[in-house]
Design an enzyme around this catalytic site. Structure first.
Site, PDB file in Angstrom:
ATOM      1  N   ARG A  54       0.798  -1.229   0.000  1.00  0.00           N
ATOM      2  CA  ARG A  54       0.000   0.000   0.000  1.00  0.00           C
ATOM      3  C   ARG A  54       0.827   1.274   0.000  1.00  0.00           C
ATOM      4  O   ARG A  54       0.618   2.176  -0.800  1.00  0.00           O
ATOM      5  CB  ARG A  54      -0.908   0.047   1.239  1.00  0.00           C
ATOM      6  CG  ARG A  54      -2.229  -0.629   1.064  1.00  0.00           C
ATOM      7  CD  ARG A  54      -2.723  -1.124   2.415  1.00  0.00           C
ATOM      8  NE  ARG A  54      -1.927  -2.276   2.770  1.00  0.00           N
ATOM      9  CZ  ARG A  54      -2.286  -3.511   2.472  1.00  0.00           C
ATOM     10  NH1 ARG A  54      -3.423  -3.745   1.886  1.00  0.00           N
ATOM     11  NH2 ARG A  54      -1.511  -4.527   2.763  1.00  0.00           N
ATOM     12  N   THR A  55       1.774   1.353   0.955  1.00  0.00           N
ATOM     13  CA  THR A  55       2.496   2.618   1.132  1.00  0.00           C
ATOM     14  C   THR A  55       3.309   2.950  -0.120  1.00  0.00           C
ATOM     15  O   THR A  55       3.322   4.086  -0.578  1.00  0.00           O
ATOM     16  CB  THR A  55       3.405   2.529   2.380  1.00  0.00           C
ATOM     17  OG1 THR A  55       2.587   2.148   3.480  1.00  0.00           O
ATOM     18  CG2 THR A  55       4.069   3.854   2.672  1.00  0.00           C
ATOM     19  N   LYS A  82      24.303  -5.982  -1.904  1.00  0.00           N
ATOM     20  CA  LYS A  82      25.748  -6.237  -1.990  1.00  0.00           C
ATOM     21  C   LYS A  82      26.472  -5.559  -0.833  1.00  0.00           C
ATOM     22  O   LYS A  82      27.700  -5.468  -0.821  1.00  0.00           O
ATOM     23  CB  LYS A  82      26.300  -5.689  -3.311  1.00  0.00           C
ATOM     24  CG  LYS A  82      25.715  -6.298  -4.558  1.00  0.00           C
ATOM     25  CD  LYS A  82      26.368  -5.666  -5.785  1.00  0.00           C
ATOM     26  CE  LYS A  82      25.677  -6.087  -7.066  1.00  0.00           C
ATOM     27  NZ  LYS A  82      26.074  -5.217  -8.185  1.00  0.00           N
ATOM     28  N   ARG A 104      11.486   3.843   3.603  1.00  0.00           N
ATOM     29  CA  ARG A 104      11.015   2.845   4.573  1.00  0.00           C
ATOM     30  C   ARG A 104      12.227   2.011   4.940  1.00  0.00           C
ATOM     31  O   ARG A 104      12.934   1.512   4.056  1.00  0.00           O
ATOM     32  CB  ARG A 104       9.916   1.977   3.987  1.00  0.00           C
ATOM     33  CG  ARG A 104       9.635   0.756   4.865  1.00  0.00           C
ATOM     34  CD  ARG A 104       8.377   0.042   4.505  1.00  0.00           C
ATOM     35  NE  ARG A 104       7.201   0.797   4.905  1.00  0.00           N
ATOM     36  CZ  ARG A 104       5.976   0.278   4.964  1.00  0.00           C
ATOM     37  NH1 ARG A 104       5.767  -0.980   4.629  1.00  0.00           N
ATOM     38  NH2 ARG A 104       4.954   1.023   5.336  1.00  0.00           N
ATOM     39  N   HIS A 134       5.256   6.143  11.470  1.00  0.00           N
ATOM     40  CA  HIS A 134       4.748   6.008  10.100  1.00  0.00           C
ATOM     41  C   HIS A 134       3.770   7.175   9.913  1.00  0.00           C
ATOM     42  O   HIS A 134       2.555   6.989   9.892  1.00  0.00           O
ATOM     43  CB  HIS A 134       4.044   4.658   9.981  1.00  0.00           C
ATOM     44  CG  HIS A 134       3.695   4.243   8.591  1.00  0.00           C
ATOM     45  ND1 HIS A 134       3.825   5.061   7.487  1.00  0.00           N
ATOM     46  CD2 HIS A 134       3.181   3.065   8.120  1.00  0.00           C
ATOM     47  CE1 HIS A 134       3.413   4.412   6.411  1.00  0.00           C
ATOM     48  NE2 HIS A 134       3.028   3.214   6.770  1.00  0.00           N
TER      49      HIS A 134
HETATM   50  C1  NCD Z   1       1.882  -0.951   8.295  1.00  0.00           C
HETATM   51  C2  NCD Z   1       3.381  -0.822   8.341  1.00  0.00           C
HETATM   52  O1  NCD Z   1       4.087  -1.245   7.445  1.00  0.00           O
HETATM   53  O2  NCD Z   1       3.820  -0.243   9.301  1.00  0.00           O
HETATM   54  N1  NCD Z   1       1.341  -1.135   7.041  1.00  0.00           N
HETATM   55  C3  NCD Z   1       1.137  -0.052   6.234  1.00  0.00           C
HETATM   56  O3  NCD Z   1       2.010   0.749   6.005  1.00  0.00           O
HETATM   57  N2  NCD Z   1      -0.083   0.111   5.704  1.00  0.00           N
HETATM   58  C4  NCD Z   1       1.352  -1.865   9.302  1.00  0.00           C
HETATM   59  C5  NCD Z   1       1.728  -3.304   9.257  1.00  0.00           C
HETATM   60  O4  NCD Z   1       2.669  -3.713   8.600  1.00  0.00           O
HETATM   61  O5  NCD Z   1       1.065  -4.063   9.962  1.00  0.00           O
END
Ligand code: NCD
Length: 331
Positions: A54-55, A82, A104, A134
């Protein structure tokens, strides 16, 4: 705002402003042509060291709808595997001319390092760092809540008087932390509900209440929303609950709890969901569920954040009007 690293420490007017600009962006997404020229010539790099569905696609869609060039980079299949360091990776992106880096990373604090290292000039957007924060997820959750609870004319409003239960694996959840800071800033009452083993040590000093029994918490608080969190098995090295069955029985949102909640309350989940564990299929697919709405709203919220960080519009106030002006110019 030069970077977006966390929701902790955001000012109230700043947070409301992001949500208001996201409303403007959401309006543009109802048009036949959804693309705006706003970030033409800018380069946004998605730098993902951890898995994401999603993100990652949401940031990509947001940047593209603002006409930015988007480069999506996942650590698997890159020179990171690497052994290339974050510094060398960052400097490569700087050399390419990145204006924004959406990162991320499995390490809490990695986006902060990137933003303060002096390696890059780009704006840094935290798309999830370890168990820390987040922020865009919390902003899209607040946006979803505000729209659902205040209706079409939610602009300028906060979440005063709203009660939200955040339920489940708080310990490993950056979503829970970012939501806690943002929702409490916006005036909401936040209650964390989880087995004691999944509540972080420091949580007793946070602006929230803590409960361990979900049925009692539902009856006590009659929440406007419950936010169910995924059991993050990949971050668990110990046993935090007896068995999945036991967890689902005690802390899962099943049909009985869904009806106890009542039809006016909403059911949220950031995804990905473990259906049958923290949330039943009936709850996930119920009319109260905002799971897909959260995903759709995520694009508008990320458009707003990219716009605010990259358009040179830094000060609170005026950005909404400028987005409006651009829309007019485009018509
Ligand atoms: C979350 C995350 O990656 O922190 N998911 C997201 O970004 N929608 C929550 C999760 O992984 O459970």
């Amino acid at each position: 705002m030069r970077h977006l690293l966390s929701t902790r420490g955001l000012a109230l007017d700043e947070a409301v402003h992001v949500l208001d600009v996201a409303e403007e962006m959401a309006e543009t997404q109802l048009r036949e042509v959804r693309k705006l020229p706003t970030l033409r010539g800018k380069t946004v790099v998605n730098l993902f060291f951890e898995d994401s569905t999603r993100t990652r696609i949401s940031f990509e869609a947001a940047a593209k709808r603002l006409s930015a060039d988007v480069i999506t980079f996942s650590a698997k299949g890159s020179s990171v595997s690497k052994g290339e360091s974050l510094k060398d990776t960052a400097q490569t992106l700087q050399a390419i001319g990145a204006d924004a880096i959406v990162i991320r990373h499995q390490a809490s604090g990695a986006p902060q390092v990137l933003a303060t290292s002096g390696w890059i000039d780009a704006a840094v957007l935290n798309a999830g760092d370890g168990t820390h924060e987040h922020p865009t997820q919390a902003l899209l959750d607040a946006f979803t809540l505000r729209r659902r609870l205040h209706g079409a004319d939610s602009r300028g409003r906060d979440l005063d008087g709203v009660t939200v239960l955040i339920v489940g694996d708080i310990l490993h959840s950056r979503v829970a932390r970012s939501n806690l800071w943002l929702l409490s800033l916006l005036g909401a009452r936040v209650v964390l509900v989880a087995p004691a083993t999944l509540i972080p040590h420091g949580a007793h000093g946070w602006p929230c209440e803590i409960r361990h029994d979900l049925d009692e918490a539902l009856a006590e608080f009659r929440p406007d929303a419950v936010m169910m969190l995924r059991i993050q098995a990949e971050r668990m090295r110990d046993a935090y609950f007896p068995s999945e069955r036991e967890y689902a029985r005690q802390w899962g949102l099943d049909s009985a709890r869904l009806s106890a909640l009542g039809s006016a309350s909403i059911v949220m989940h950031p995804g990905p969901m473990n259906r049958g564990l923290e949330i039943s299929a009936a709850a996930a697919d119920s009319p109260q569920s905002t799971v897909l709405e959260q995903v759709a709203n995520g694009v508008s919220v990320r458009m707003a954040v990219l716009y605010l960080l990259l358009s040179g519009e830094r000060a609170a106030g005026g950005a909404g009007e400028r987005a409006q002006g651009e829309k007019e110019a485009e018509r």
